[in-house]
Design a protein around this motif. Sequence first.
Motif, PDB file in Angstrom:
ATOM      1  N   ASN A   1       0.807  -1.222   0.000  1.00 35.89           N
ATOM      2  CA  ASN A   1       0.000   0.000   0.000  1.00 35.89           C
ATOM      3  C   ASN A   1       0.838   1.269   0.000  1.00 35.89           C
ATOM      4  O   ASN A   1       0.318   2.365   0.207  1.00 35.89           O
ATOM      5  N   GLY A   2       2.144   1.114  -0.226  1.00 30.45           N
ATOM      6  CA  GLY A   2       3.050   2.261  -0.208  1.00 30.45           C
ATOM      7  C   GLY A   2       3.844   2.336   1.069  1.00 30.45           C
ATOM      8  O   GLY A   2       4.856   3.036   1.151  1.00 30.45           O
ATOM      9  N   THR A   3       3.365   1.581   2.084  1.00 28.91           N
ATOM     10  CA  THR A   3       4.025   1.568   3.390  1.00 28.91           C
ATOM     11  C   THR A   3       4.283   0.161   3.908  1.00 28.91           C
ATOM     12  O   THR A   3       5.345  -0.127   4.469  1.00 28.91           O
ATOM     13  N   SER A   4       3.307  -0.740   3.737  1.00 26.08           N
ATOM     14  CA  SER A   4       3.424  -2.077   4.307  1.00 26.08           C
ATOM     15  C   SER A   4       2.832  -3.134   3.387  1.00 26.08           C
ATOM     16  O   SER A   4       2.084  -2.838   2.450  1.00 26.08           O
ATOM     17  N   TRP A   5       3.174  -4.404   3.693  1.00 25.35           N
ATOM     18  CA  TRP A   5       2.719  -5.557   2.935  1.00 25.35           C
ATOM     19  C   TRP A   5       1.521  -6.221   3.615  1.00 25.35           C
ATOM     20  O   TRP A   5       1.403  -6.214   4.833  1.00 25.35           O
TER      21      TRP A   5
END
Length: 411
Positions: A284-288
Amino acid sequence: MKKTIYVLLMALLGCSGSAWAQEIERSGVEMKGFEQKSVREILNPDGALRLDRDGGYSLDGYALQLDASGKPIARPKDEAQTQNSAGSWGAGFHLPNGVDNPVNALAVYNNELYVGGNFTQASGASANYIARWNGASWSALGTGSGNGVNNDVYALAVYNGELYVGGEFTSAGGASANYIARWNGASWNTLGTGSTNGVNLGVRALAVYNGELYVGGGFTSAGGASANRIARWNGTSWNTLGSGSTNGVNSFVEALAVYDGELYVGGKFTQAGGASANYIARWNGTSWSALGTGSTNGVNSFVYALAVYNGELYVGGGFTSAGGASANRIARWNGASWNTLGTGSTNGVNSFVEALAVYNGELYVGGQFTSAGGASANNIARWNGTTWNALGTGSGNGVNGSVYALAVYNG
């Protein structure tokens, strides 16, 4: 009434030497010097000779060929000849269409179709692993022996006005380029400088997300820094997806797609960001995160293709279940749960899915299968959201070998 005809047309008619004079005398043709004319000027878009007012010219009994210098000529079919590397002729030569080995990737850039794969020729001319088609003719990317790249191409994408090319190569345009390079329409450039430009192993997938180019493959470093099978390029520098030793995924990335504001990643991995993610995950652009929960999240074998259709993410590969339920090599994810394409034991297709694309309101599926939804479909089929259909009818529907890439170009 006399007609004017060029030398090139006489060659296409199969006439030579004294036969030219006889043909001219019989038809009342007036020769017009040795002015050269492009083949394109006398051909229809389908390759047929353009008809004149008297009905045109027939190539019946003749085969279009290349002479030793590469110029097109027509020869009687009973004298069909072949040109070897020394420029002499032997049996069976013809002007080749397409490329001389498998195609792995397709993309549209600057109004031309770019084609990447395992080939070294396009329509009989040198084109090293990548070429472009303008709707009428083929051309290489660069000139001379250093055109193209020096090994297989597997992925193509357009980013920041340039074409990005990924694969197994280590040079592009004759200069060092580690598994990925960019083409600006005239010349090749690398992603980064020096010996650490690019990545350290093959690239299999490319996609643009949140203003950056995402690159997936089998590599473990990008720009000289640790990057596990996936990394992002912002036009200037490389960055990872996550931090520390668990950034990225734990095995090959084969496919990338953007859906519902997130980047979806498919491949041969079973972990993403250090957590369980069976062959597909999202960033999401930060985490999986995984697609589904528990041990049955994702699918049960490799993912090779991703595409968005009718508001859902379609996933193709070698798997036989998705979210723990039966799903034959293709399934769809609506953001919360998995569903099949068709019902019962004949949902999906009967062998590997390698490529997906949307065309004319339907999802086109390519791969190595011989049936879709239980009916005959040779290596390519279409799904309209409800039912499967073949491309063509009878035993000759589809194509006679595996399909690895699909793209829409000029309608």
